[in-house]
Design an enzyme around this catalytic site. Structure first.
Site, short mmCIF file in Angstrom:
data_model
loop_
_atom_site.label_atom_id
_atom_site.label_comp_id
_atom_site.label_asym_id
_atom_site.label_seq_id
_atom_site.Cartn_x
_atom_site.Cartn_y
_atom_site.Cartn_z
N HIS A 156 33.20 39.55 34.50
CA HIS A 156 33.58 40.92 34.13
C HIS A 156 33.95 41.10 32.67
CE1 HIS A 156 37.63 39.26 34.57
NE2 HIS A 156 38.01 40.26 33.81
C1 UD1 Z 1 40.61 44.62 33.24
C2 UD1 Z 1 41.40 43.91 32.14
C3 UD1 Z 1 41.08 42.41 32.21
C4 UD1 Z 1 41.30 41.86 33.61
C5 UD1 Z 1 40.46 42.67 34.59
C6 UD1 Z 1 40.60 42.19 36.03
C7 UD1 Z 1 41.78 45.28 30.12
C8 UD1 Z 1 41.39 45.51 28.71
N1 UD1 Z 1 41.03 44.40 30.81
O1 UD1 Z 1 39.22 44.51 32.92
O2 UD1 Z 1 41.92 41.72 31.28
O3 UD1 Z 1 40.91 40.50 33.66
O4 UD1 Z 1 40.86 44.04 34.50
O5 UD1 Z 1 39.75 42.90 36.88
O6 UD1 Z 1 42.74 45.86 30.57
N2 UD1 Z 1 36.21 50.22 37.36
C9 UD1 Z 1 35.99 50.85 38.57
N3 UD1 Z 1 36.98 50.78 39.51
C10 UD1 Z 1 38.13 50.12 39.31
C11 UD1 Z 1 38.34 49.50 38.08
C12 UD1 Z 1 37.37 49.54 37.12
O7 UD1 Z 1 34.96 51.43 38.80
O8 UD1 Z 1 38.98 50.11 40.23
C13 UD1 Z 1 35.15 50.25 36.33
C14 UD1 Z 1 35.17 51.48 35.49
O9 UD1 Z 1 33.87 51.83 35.19
C15 UD1 Z 1 35.88 51.04 34.23
C16 UD1 Z 1 35.40 49.61 34.10
O10 UD1 Z 1 35.28 49.15 35.46
O11 UD1 Z 1 35.55 51.82 33.13
C17 UD1 Z 1 36.30 48.70 33.36
O12 UD1 Z 1 37.61 48.70 33.90
P1 UD1 Z 1 38.87 48.31 32.98
O13 UD1 Z 1 40.11 48.35 33.78
O14 UD1 Z 1 38.83 49.05 31.70
O15 UD1 Z 1 38.58 46.83 32.56
P2 UD1 Z 1 38.17 45.60 33.45
O16 UD1 Z 1 36.81 45.24 33.05
O17 UD1 Z 1 38.46 45.83 34.90
#
Ligand code: UD1
Length: 353
Positions: free
Chosen positions: A202
């Site tokens: 991820h």
């Molecule tokens: C985040 C953390 C990372 C951690 C990871 C665990 C930051 C910068 N990164 O990364 O350190 O290891 O979580 O999972 O905070 N999305 C969904 N549903 C969800 C969550 C995310 O659809 O419940 C999608 C969305 O399109 C979102 C993208 O994933 O824009 C990224 O989510 P985000 O929380 O920004 O970062 P992660 O890649 O999950």
């Protein structure tokens, strides 16, 4: 005494499970605030319920957005909650945008700030997680380190006061739940012990670049010819695979939605190997006595590399690393004695009594 924990992502629910229990054991009032950074139930709610964590007292419902939108959005809403709750101490966990947002608000309101998983450092320096870690440590009052190398990292940055080596709360959790980790999920998926590899990906530097993601999936494809790939796909990665039109490369893999803690641990426990870029999963592999190929240029969990338990690989060498997979000699207790949560709560009580 009133402490407030800010959580909001999958790894933070896992870490909070231990602190939540310790605060309950010691009769300390813990207010729980969920930023809502992760909102899919298999990334959030399922962890709260399956790990027996109290329902959050507040949810900031921040959802997806750019880094600035997420960080600033959490800050604005979190400040209002703090003004209402007036906690004696705020706890933030790990290295996400939720961590940094909470840390800045706490520091500016001059409320004592504790960072769980302080002192972790890894390249690339410009990854969102590294930026969040460095900045949060700089303004924390209490720094709880999961490893001795984390204490050293902080010393090199001249952060020396109230730095404590306590071990890893994720190891506490694994030790407590170890006996509940079963192979039930293998039956459902028709898998057999040692006959599959667990994959998660991820990190932005792996999945946001089409060529890189394509290279990684092609490497996995080569491995899948020899042993089954079981890929639990993070929502961010799912989106990128779709955006880049790479779905065809997943053909032949077992594709799963993100799993809850016990099911993922069960899958890892009976696997041959793990391939991941997750900080949490590379350790959970070690707790289970399995090797992880870590698809990163560097890792904060460096002891696992030094002890030849896990192996770092770039995107081009995953298959070669898999082929070379050398002997695994387990080294116990690298991340403490399973009592980190207790130690953290004791230090907190001393500080704010
Ligand atoms: C985040 C953390 C990372 C951690 C990871 C665990 C930051 C910068 N990164 O990364 O350190 O290891 O979580 O999972 O905070 N999305 C969904 N549903 C969800 C969550 C995310 O659809 O419940 C999608 C969305 O399109 C979102 C993208 O994933 O824009 C990224 O989510 P985000 O929380 O920004 O970062 P992660 O890649 O999950």
């Amino acid at each position: 005494m009133k402490v407030l924990s800010l959580i909001g992502t999958r790894p933070q629910y896992i870490k909070e499970a231990i602190l939540n229990q310790e605060f309950k054991n010691k009769g300390i009032n813990e207010i729980l605030v969920d930023s809502g950074q992760h909102y899919d139930s298999n990334m959030s709610g399922i962890f709260l319920s399956s790990l027996n964590i109290n329902k959050p007292d507040y949810n900031l419902n921040i959802g997806s957005g750019t880094h600035a939108e997420a960080t600033a959005g959490i800050m604005i809403k979190f400040e209002k909650v703090i003004e209402k709750v007036k906690p004696d101490l705020i706890l933030v966990y790990g290295d996400t945008n939720t961590t940094l947002a909470g840390a800045i608000v706490a520091a500016k309101l001059k409320i004592k700030l504790a960072h769980i998983e302080a002192g972790m450092r890894s390249l690339p320096k410009n990854s969102p997680e590294e930026i969040n870690r460095v900045l949060t440590d700089r303004i924390s009052d209490l720094l709880f380190c999961p490893s001795k190398s984390a204490v050293k990292n902080l010393k090199l940055e001249n952060i020396r006061n109230n730095v404590y080596y306590v071990g890893d709360v994720m190891y506490d959790l694994y030790s407590i739940l170890k006996n509940k980790i079963s192979g039930n999920i293998l039956k459902k998926l028709n898998l057999f012990e040692n006959e599959y590899i667990v994959v998660t990906l991820h990190r932005d530097f792996n999945v946001d670049n089409k060529e890189k993601l394509k290279t990684i999936l092609n490497e996995l494809k080569k491995i899948n010819k020899e042993i089954k790939i079981v890929f639990t796909v993070h929502p961010r990665t799912k989106q990128r695979i779709k955006d880049f039109n790479l779905e065809k490369l997943l053909k032949g893999f077992i594709i799963l939605e993100p799993l809850d803690y016990l099911n993922l641990s069960g899958l890892v426990k009976y696997s041959k190997l793990v391939i991941t870029d997750s900080g949490g999963l590379q350790k959970e592999a070690y707790f289970a006595g399995k090797r992880a190929i870590v698809v990163m240029p560097d890792t904060a969990w460096i002891e696992l590399i030094i002890n030849k338990l896990n192996i770092l690989s770039d995107e081009y060498n995953i298959y070669n690393t898999f082929l070379k997979n050398s002997k695994y000699n387990y080294v116990p207790n690298i991340y403490g004695d399973g009592k980190s949560g207790e130690k953290i709560v004791d230090y907190i009580v001393k500080l704010i009594k």
